[in-house]
Design a protein around this motif. Sequence first.
Motif, PDB file in Angstrom:
ATOM      1  N   PRO A   1      33.974 -40.035 100.186  1.00 44.31           N
ATOM      2  CA  PRO A   1      33.491 -39.869  98.809  1.00 44.31           C
ATOM      3  C   PRO A   1      34.587 -39.420  97.837  1.00 44.31           C
ATOM      4  N   SER A   2      35.459 -38.535  98.284  1.00 43.41           N
ATOM      5  CA  SER A   2      36.548 -38.069  97.408  1.00 43.41           C
ATOM      6  C   SER A   2      37.520 -39.189  97.088  1.00 43.41           C
ATOM      7  N   GLU A   3      37.889 -39.972  98.110  1.00 43.08           N
ATOM      8  CA  GLU A   3      38.794 -41.102  97.878  1.00 43.08           C
ATOM      9  C   GLU A   3      38.159 -42.128  96.945  1.00 43.08           C
ATOM     10  N   ALA A   4      36.896 -42.452  97.202  1.00 47.21           N
ATOM     11  CA  ALA A   4      36.192 -43.428  96.373  1.00 47.21           C
ATOM     12  C   ALA A   4      36.104 -42.933  94.934  1.00 47.21           C
ATOM     13  N   SER A   5      35.821 -41.655  94.764  1.00 46.36           N
ATOM     14  CA  SER A   5      35.736 -41.078  93.427  1.00 46.36           C
ATOM     15  C   SER A   5      37.071 -41.219  92.700  1.00 46.36           C
ATOM     16  N   ASP A   6      38.154 -40.868  93.367  1.00 45.60           N
ATOM     17  CA  ASP A   6      39.479 -40.969  92.754  1.00 45.60           C
ATOM     18  C   ASP A   6      39.791 -42.412  92.353  1.00 45.60           C
ATOM     19  N   ILE A   7      39.621 -43.331  93.291  1.00 43.37           N
ATOM     20  CA  ILE A   7      39.970 -44.732  93.045  1.00 43.37           C
ATOM     21  C   ILE A   7      39.135 -45.313  91.910  1.00 43.37           C
ATOM     22  N   LEU A   8      37.827 -45.154  91.996  1.00 45.15           N
ATOM     23  CA  LEU A   8      36.938 -45.797  91.028  1.00 45.15           C
ATOM     24  C   LEU A   8      37.009 -45.156  89.653  1.00 45.15           C
ATOM     25  N   ASN A   9      37.119 -43.832  89.607  1.00 42.34           N
ATOM     26  CA  ASN A   9      37.220 -43.162  88.303  1.00 42.34           C
ATOM     27  C   ASN A   9      38.511 -43.521  87.587  1.00 42.34           C
ATOM     28  N   ILE A  10      39.619 -43.592  88.322  1.00 47.76           N
ATOM     29  CA  ILE A  10      40.883 -43.978  87.708  1.00 47.76           C
ATOM     30  C   ILE A  10      40.777 -45.390  87.151  1.00 47.76           C
ATOM     31  N   PHE A  11      40.219 -46.295  87.936  1.00 45.54           N
ATOM     32  CA  PHE A  11      40.090 -47.686  87.513  1.00 45.54           C
ATOM     33  C   PHE A  11      39.214 -47.800  86.261  1.00 45.54           C
ATOM     34  N   ILE A  12      38.044 -47.192  86.289  1.00 49.35           N
ATOM     35  CA  ILE A  12      37.118 -47.297  85.156  1.00 49.35           C
ATOM     36  C   ILE A  12      37.681 -46.586  83.921  1.00 49.35           C
ATOM     37  N   ASP A  13      38.280 -45.419  84.115  1.00 50.09           N
ATOM     38  CA  ASP A  13      38.871 -44.712  82.976  1.00 50.09           C
ATOM     39  C   ASP A  13      39.973 -45.539  82.316  1.00 50.09           C
ATOM     40  N   LYS A  14      40.795 -46.186  83.116  1.00 49.20           N
ATOM     41  CA  LYS A  14      41.857 -47.045  82.558  1.00 49.20           C
ATOM     42  C   LYS A  14      41.254 -48.197  81.760  1.00 49.20           C
ATOM     43  N   LYS A  15      40.194 -48.784  82.284  1.00 47.38           N
ATOM     44  CA  LYS A  15      39.543 -49.905  81.606  1.00 47.38           C
ATOM     45  C   LYS A  15      38.900 -49.438  80.289  1.00 47.38           C
ATOM     46  N   ILE A  16      38.256 -48.283  80.306  1.00 44.96           N
ATOM     47  CA  ILE A  16      37.669 -47.724  79.083  1.00 44.96           C
ATOM     48  C   ILE A  16      38.766 -47.474  78.048  1.00 44.96           C
ATOM     49  N   ASN A  17      39.869 -46.855  78.471  1.00 47.05           N
ATOM     50  CA  ASN A  17      40.964 -46.570  77.543  1.00 47.05           C
ATOM     51  C   ASN A  17      41.580 -47.853  76.995  1.00 47.05           C
ATOM     52  N   PHE A  18      41.675 -48.887  77.828  1.00 50.80           N
ATOM     53  CA  PHE A  18      42.182 -50.180  77.383  1.00 50.80           C
ATOM     54  C   PHE A  18      41.330 -50.707  76.226  1.00 50.80           C
ATOM     55  N   HIS A  19      40.010 -50.666  76.399  1.00 45.89           N
ATOM     56  CA  HIS A  19      39.119 -51.174  75.355  1.00 45.89           C
ATOM     57  C   HIS A  19      39.140 -50.282  74.112  1.00 45.89           C
ATOM     58  N   LYS A  20      39.289 -48.987  74.282  1.00 41.35           N
ATOM     59  CA  LYS A  20      39.387 -48.090  73.128  1.00 41.35           C
ATOM     60  C   LYS A  20      40.649 -48.389  72.312  1.00 41.35           C
ATOM     61  N   LEU A  21      41.739 -48.657  73.015  1.00 42.27           N
ATOM     62  CA  LEU A  21      42.976 -49.005  72.309  1.00 42.27           C
ATOM     63  C   LEU A  21      42.842 -50.346  71.595  1.00 42.27           C
ATOM     64  N   GLN A  22      42.170 -51.298  72.223  1.00 42.98           N
ATOM     65  CA  GLN A  22      41.914 -52.581  71.574  1.00 42.98           C
ATOM     66  C   GLN A  22      41.108 -52.369  70.293  1.00 42.98           C
ATOM     67  N   ARG A  23      40.060 -51.562  70.425  1.00 43.95           N
ATOM     68  CA  ARG A  23      39.185 -51.290  69.276  1.00 43.95           C
ATOM     69  C   ARG A  23      39.965 -50.622  68.151  1.00 43.95           C
ATOM     70  N   LEU A  24      40.810 -49.662  68.492  1.00 45.74           N
ATOM     71  CA  LEU A  24      41.624 -48.971  67.497  1.00 45.74           C
ATOM     72  C   LEU A  24      42.580 -49.942  66.805  1.00 45.74           C
ATOM     73  N   SER A  25      43.203 -50.785  67.577  1.00 45.49           N
ATOM     74  CA  SER A  25      44.126 -51.769  67.017  1.00 45.49           C
ATOM     75  C   SER A  25      43.412 -52.712  66.052  1.00 45.49           C
ATOM     76  N   ILE A  26      42.244 -53.170  66.437  1.00 43.06           N
ATOM     77  CA  ILE A  26      41.477 -54.078  65.580  1.00 43.06           C
ATOM     78  C   ILE A  26      41.029 -53.380  64.298  1.00 43.06           C
ATOM     79  N   THR A  27      40.535 -52.160  64.418  1.00 46.63           N
ATOM     80  CA  THR A  27      40.041 -51.463  63.225  1.00 46.63           C
ATOM     81  C   THR A  27      41.181 -51.021  62.313  1.00 46.63           C
ATOM     82  N   GLU A  28      42.386 -50.810  62.862  1.00 45.14           N
ATOM     83  CA  GLU A  28      43.539 -50.504  62.008  1.00 45.14           C
ATOM     84  C   GLU A  28      43.911 -51.718  61.169  1.00 45.14           C
TER      85      GLU A  28
END
Length: 95
Positions: free
Chosen positions: A17-44
Amino acid sequence: MVLTDQKVKLMDGVFSPSEASDILNIFIDKKINFHKLQRLSITEQNCNDDTPQLYNRINELIKAKESIREAIMEARREGLALQIESDIQITLIKK
């Protein structure tokens, strides 16, 4: 027009569970941040563009993260491991 296809095995294994949490949270957090940066770039570039598709995708990922968190908590309670498999399909196309 499809030029080439490629399938890449991203993950395939059994994780604590700890390994899965680390792997999946890192992956999803990176994807969320990617889309947030895209959104920021578009709105700028255009402050009137509210990028609903990016808001929707970010919300989908946040919900997926919560669902995964619940599955990991259940695995911890039950003393279980998690099998995770993930493939990425890459297709090159002409625009």
